[in-house]
Design a protein around this motif. Structure first.
Motif: not given
Length: 289
Positions: A224, A235, A239, A242, A261, A274, A278
């Protein structure tokens, strides 16, 4: 609210060996999880009887989750014994005891092996998602085996549409880029540099709604973060499938994806919706944790 970590390896009591990494107990790990903004963790298993360090057995993980259900849940695995006829009953017993999924599946056989096929079929029937570690070759390291381009994984996704597969490890995540190496050593490396569009992982995500991603360790982190804009787009696009995870085994370990993140969310480059999916909502929806 903090994150849910879908991939931890811990022990009931502290473990330290000179020839292997130390493994923190579930109690020792709590301050470290809090420091990293993680509220709950899901323990990975390496099997029914022996468990390969740093992986605990089903029984040890169950004991941890029962001792501290506020912070821990667990997944189960089966020993590599080729007894396909007992797979469903053994997994059903684990689910009855509280297992929320199957993982970390590390049996070093091709994905078209009958024993693995029985696990995947039973997993779909029982509603138990499967987190697998992938290896490039039988007899090389550990993990289920696929060829370059992941044709065996695609066959599994087709054959077992009711089974959720969570991909993990270098050999899986290196395929996020079209220029993924085909040699054994290259397939076992972390990805580097810009992602070339057309990789097999994004292609399989598009084709098969039962493919999900375990975002643990440097394998997923590099996939990523090696190409930030590609990673952010990935992502956002997937979404719902994951799951934040770390693959930590002790309180000294830190993987960079969690902080990354947070930074992307705070900077407005990753949507809060999102991020929340996640980091915790998907785990609650799919695994009930």
């Amino acid at each position: 609210m903090g994150k849910t970590d879908l991939h931890l390896h811990l022990s009931f009591a502290p473990v330290s060996k000179s020839d292997a990494m130390s493994v923190s107990s579930y109690q020792e790990m709590l301050p470290h999880l809090k420091e990293l903004g993680i509220d709950r963790g899901v323990l990975m298993s390496c099997g029914e009887t022996k468990g390969l360090l740093p992986c605990g057995t089903n029984e040890e993980n169950r004991r941890i989750a029962e001792a501290d259900p506020e912070h821990y849940a667990w997944m189960c695995c089966l020993d590599d014994d080729r007894q396909t006829e007992t797979v469903y009953d053994r997994l059903a017993a684990c689910k009855q005891q509280g297992a929320v999924g199957i993982g970390e599946l590390t049996i070093n056989r091709r994905l078209d092996d009958p024993f693995l096929d029985a696990i995947f079929e039973s997993a779909g029937q029982l509603g138990m998602p499967v987190t697998f570690h992938m290896s490039p070759e039988e007899g090389y390291s550990y993990g289920v085996v696929d060829e370059p381009g992941l044709p065996l994984l695609e066959a599994c996704l087709k054959k077992h549409p009711d089974t959720l597969f969570l991909g993990h490890s270098q050999t899986f995540w290196i395929e996020i880029s079209k220029d993924a190496p085909k040699d054994r050593e290259g397939r076992n490396q972390w990805g580097k540099g810009p992602v070339v569009p057309g990789g097999r992982v994004p292609e399989l995500f598009l084709r098969y709604p039962n493919l999900c991603g375990d975002l643990s360790a440097n394998s997923a982190g590099c996939a990523l973060m090696r190409d930030p804009q590609f990673g952010l787009d990935f992502l956002e696009q997937f979404a719902d499938r994951l799951f934040f995870a770390t693959d930590m085994v002790n309180a000294e370990m830190v993987f960079p994806l969690g902080a990354w993140l947070d930074e992307q969310r705070d900077a407005g480059r990753l949507s809060r919706m999102t991020y929340d999916k996640i980091c915790r909502e998907n785990a609650k929806r799919v695994f009930g944790v």
